[in-house]
Design a protein around this motif. Structure first.
Motif, short mmCIF file in Angstrom:
data_model
loop_
_atom_site.label_atom_id
_atom_site.label_comp_id
_atom_site.label_asym_id
_atom_site.label_seq_id
_atom_site.Cartn_x
_atom_site.Cartn_y
_atom_site.Cartn_z
N HIS A 197 0.82 -1.21 0.00
CA HIS A 197 0.00 0.00 0.00
C HIS A 197 0.85 1.26 0.00
CE1 HIS A 197 0.72 -0.81 4.30
NE2 HIS A 197 0.60 0.49 4.48
N VAL A 200 -4.69 -2.00 0.63
CA VAL A 200 -5.47 -0.83 1.04
C VAL A 200 -6.87 -1.25 1.48
CG1 VAL A 200 -6.61 1.27 0.18
CG2 VAL A 200 -4.20 0.88 -0.32
N THR A 242 -2.88 3.77 5.55
CA THR A 242 -2.60 3.37 4.18
C THR A 242 -1.97 4.49 3.35
OG1 THR A 242 -4.80 4.03 3.43
CG2 THR A 242 -4.54 1.77 4.21
#
Length: 419
Positions: free
Chosen positions: A42, A118, A402
């Motif tokens: 991510h 994510v 994230t």
């Protein structure tokens, strides 16, 4: 003739309330404390997603005129990244370029692993904010998807695959609208009004966020005041007030104030207030480097904060916006989506995006923090800095876990609900 693939980018935006809800996407075993590790999937896609967010914002700005702007860059990039699993040749290259992914620097597999991570982290049921993000494919029962495409969208994007009777358009429309209404907690209803007769699949992406301010506003301090649309016009709007310590930054180069207003959990917001006449200057400078510099420059300081209470929505024709950004082939008869289905030529006929944002004092029944407002000022100390968001400003909702920008917008008129 190419059959139509209807891409719906649907989301409900920010509603500043606290409420937990069970998530459908599995909890990630990822150790969040290592979020700075550059090798995490991510983290690798975060710069590209940020570049896309600000490029898309600037494209929207060209057409929005003096209207509110609000959208989820993450929702849009996720939907098109998922679609790219079935794209080939130049169509794939255009999509990657439009999403700011450099194929020479990042393998396709790594891109999808990034979005997978994510989705896992955002939907961790142990988080203090309610954040639901998901995808669904409504598939014409005459369309036979390739097994690899279906396996990949389920594996990487946790997409639901729903067989639909597109030969009965009213029935298909009803099914899609009921799904959207359910996933957005009744906030978006009757989104799809009609379907192209050649529609073979509808791809839906939604994101829903509810968060409580770490420092709620006391609704007893909310009162009507002027919001200045420009140098000569104003509207009355309910303004929320509080005197507390916040992370702030004064950017002298861009002539603006930046105030961080965090939520409980690892999500925060940046409210950016340009000086009068400086909005375009700040917008032109919106880049991931600019926001990174703001975040690194924040310093805690007691301020008297004034923020409007507002609820707005915005809708966008993403197809038109993407075409102006150079992503054209996927919408044309030259589209190569041969990785989606067997012996069926597909193109994207529509791509729409809707967002709603609702900012208020708090959403809890009662809050001890709200009742502990300190309103007395000591004469031994200087009065706190007064920052009033009573003219057009920018707002960003950022997930720190994230490194994702969940929402991005510009509020030019808090009383204009629909744009």
């Amino acid at each position: 003739m190419k059959s139509a693939l209807y891409l719906c980018l649907l989301l409900l935006g920010l509603q500043v309330q606290g409420q937990q809800q069970e998530q459908q996407i599995p909890h990630s075993p990822e150790d969040h404390s290592q979020a700075e590790d550059e090798n995490l999937p991510h983290v690798k896609i975060a710069p590209s997603n940020a570049d896309f967010a600000f490029r898309f914002y600037k494209q929207v700005r060209e057409e929005a005129g003096n209207k509110n702007i609000f959208f989820s860059p993450l929702s849009i990039s996720t939907a098109f990244a998922m679609l790219s699993l079935g794209a080939r040749s130049n169509t794939l290259r255009e999509l990657h370029k439009g999403l700011f992914f450099n194929e020479t620097e990042m393998e396709k597999q790594k891109i999808h692993e990034g979005f997978q991570c994510v989705l896992q982290l955002l939907s961790d049921p142990h988080r203090e904010v309610q954040l639901n993000m998901g995808n669904a494919l409504f598939i014409n029962d005459r369309l036979k998807l390739l097994k690899k495409f279906l396996d990949d969208v389920i594996h990487f994007y946790y997409s639901e695959a729903i067989s639909s009777n597109f030969q009965n358009p009213p029935e298909a429309i009803k099914e899609i609208n009921e799904y959207v209404e359910r996933k957005t907690h009744g906030k978006i209803v009757d989104l799809v009004e009609s379907l192209d007769p050649d529609t073979m699949m509808v791809l839906v992406n939604y994101i829903f966020f509810k968060g409580s301010w770490e420092k709620p506003f006391n609704n007893l301090n909310t009162r009507d005041d002027d919001f200045f649309l420009d140098a000569t016009n104003s509207v009355k709007v309910k303004m929320m007030h509080q005197n507390k310590a916040f992370n702030i930054h004064r950017d002298e180069n861009l002539s603006c104030w930046v105030v961080e207003i965090p939520y409980t959990g690892n999500v925060t917001s940046l409210f950016v207030l340009p000086d009068e006449g400086k909005m375009k200057q700040v917008e032109d400078a919106l880049l991931k480097e600019t926001v990174s510099n703001w975040m690194e420059s924040l310093k805690i300081r007691e301020i008297y904060l004034v923020l409007p209470k507002f609820s707005i929505s915005a809708s966008y024709d993403v197809k038109s916006l993407f075409e102006k950004m150079g992503v054209t082939e996927v919408f044309s008869n030259q589209a190569d989506l041969s990785g989606v289905a067997e012996e069926t030529l597909l193109k994207v006929s529509k791509a729409i995006h809707r967002a709603v944002v609702d900012v208020r004092e708090n959403g809890t029944e009662a809050s001890a923090a709200t009742m502990l407002e300190i309103t007395l000022l000591s004469l031994r100390f200087p009065l706190p800095l007064h920052i009033a968001f009573n003219r057009p400003f920018l707002m960003m909702i950022i997930d720190k876990t994230t490194h994702s920008m969940l929402f991005l917008g510009k509020i030019v008129n808090p009383t204009a609900r629909e744009d």
